[in-house]
Design an enzyme around this catalytic site. Sequence first.
Site, PDB file in Angstrom:
ATOM      1  N   CYS A  16     -14.656  15.627  -0.167  1.00 57.79           N
ATOM      2  CA  CYS A  16     -15.955  14.387   0.806  1.00 57.79           C
ATOM      3  C   CYS A  16     -17.380  15.073   1.123  1.00 57.79           C
ATOM      4  CB  CYS A  16     -15.888  14.404   2.401  1.00 57.79           C
ATOM      5  SG  CYS A  16     -16.574  12.391   3.136  1.00 57.79           S
ATOM      6  N   GLU A  42      -9.487  12.149   2.953  1.00 59.85           N
ATOM      7  CA  GLU A  42      -9.205  12.824   4.219  1.00 59.85           C
ATOM      8  C   GLU A  42      -8.992  12.374   5.577  1.00 59.85           C
ATOM      9  OE1 GLU A  42     -14.227  13.304   4.814  1.00 59.85           O
ATOM     10  OE2 GLU A  42     -13.849  15.296   5.970  1.00 59.85           O
ATOM     11  N   VAL A  88     -19.279   8.157   4.787  1.00 61.63           N
ATOM     12  CA  VAL A  88     -20.312   6.935   4.939  1.00 61.63           C
ATOM     13  C   VAL A  88     -21.174   6.656   4.145  1.00 61.63           C
ATOM     14  CG1 VAL A  88     -19.052   7.588   7.256  1.00 61.63           C
ATOM     15  CG2 VAL A  88     -21.172   8.913   6.783  1.00 61.63           C
ATOM     16  N   LYS A 137     -12.185  22.323   4.158  1.00 61.02           N
ATOM     17  CA  LYS A 137     -13.632  22.416   3.328  1.00 61.02           C
ATOM     18  C   LYS A 137     -14.862  23.147   4.325  1.00 61.02           C
ATOM     19  CE  LYS A 137     -16.226  17.912   5.090  1.00 61.02           C
ATOM     20  NZ  LYS A 137     -16.238  16.371   5.103  1.00 61.02           N
TER      21      LYS A 137
HETATM   22  C1  ACM Z   1     -17.238  13.817   5.271  1.00 64.66           C
HETATM   23  O1  ACM Z   1     -17.599  14.725   5.377  1.00 64.66           O
HETATM   24  N1  ACM Z   1     -16.782  12.867   5.652  1.00 64.66           N
HETATM   25  C2  ACM Z   1     -18.811  12.560   5.063  1.00 64.66           C
END
Ligand code: ACM
Length: 264
Positions: free
Chosen positions: A142, A38, A169, A108
Amino acid sequence: MITAALQFCPSFLDVERNRDTLASYLEGVDADLAVLPELCTTGYFFHDAAQLAAVAETRDGESLRLFRRIAADRNMLIVAGFAERDGEAFYNSAATVFPDGRVEIYRKVHLFAEEKTFFTPGDRGFPVLHWGDRLRLGVMICYDWRFPEAARTLALKGAQVIAHPSNLVAAPRLWKPVMRTRAFENRVFAVTANRNGEEQREDERLVFHGSSQIVGPNGTVLEEVDEPYEGWLQAEIDVKKADEKSFSSWNDIMADRRPDAYEL
Ligand code: ACM
């Protein structure tokens, strides 16, 4: 099909340096499908909207031009997370770049934490991309890992492989088994390319945990690396295995679904 995921630490806001790093990684890999993390051209932890605006790129920007050139030269599909500018809006996006120059963008859908202050949520759902009859590819980014609907939607639309560019994370002991479950419950391959390293903003520090993995449709880990590892992980996969949704003569995990009984 040789599938590869890149784990590295982008330099925050240094797009030129990241492009050079990515070009040398991409030029040195022998793969059909290469998944990058990402926001791999910019880094993640923006201080403010102006910082994001200074590094975001359109789909015609220099980063995607670079990926198009390499995808064509190496006859490879490249999935790369990047900060997308479209008019006044910014999206946390992943471009899928085909060897023939075609570019498809996933934006996203589930924004994480302060991403909500910088980015507009994805407005195009979860497209499944066809690479001739070689591959049907889905992309999620992510934090989409926490939503079974993301992988399920892609699988119902025929995805055989889910590319998962990430800046995770969360602890790998949480997301790794969940991504194995996403693969298992949908009988698809899942390729998580997670960055590593740290970013600091005033007294806040984010640590990204690497630990990228490639998982098969029965939930088995095909390849994985540890947190400090830098470079590619690779697995040879038979994407047709993801078309086999039955696990016995009685049961097929797609045909056995009961949407009439689900209250979603
Ligand atoms: C994330 O979605 N970058 C934790």
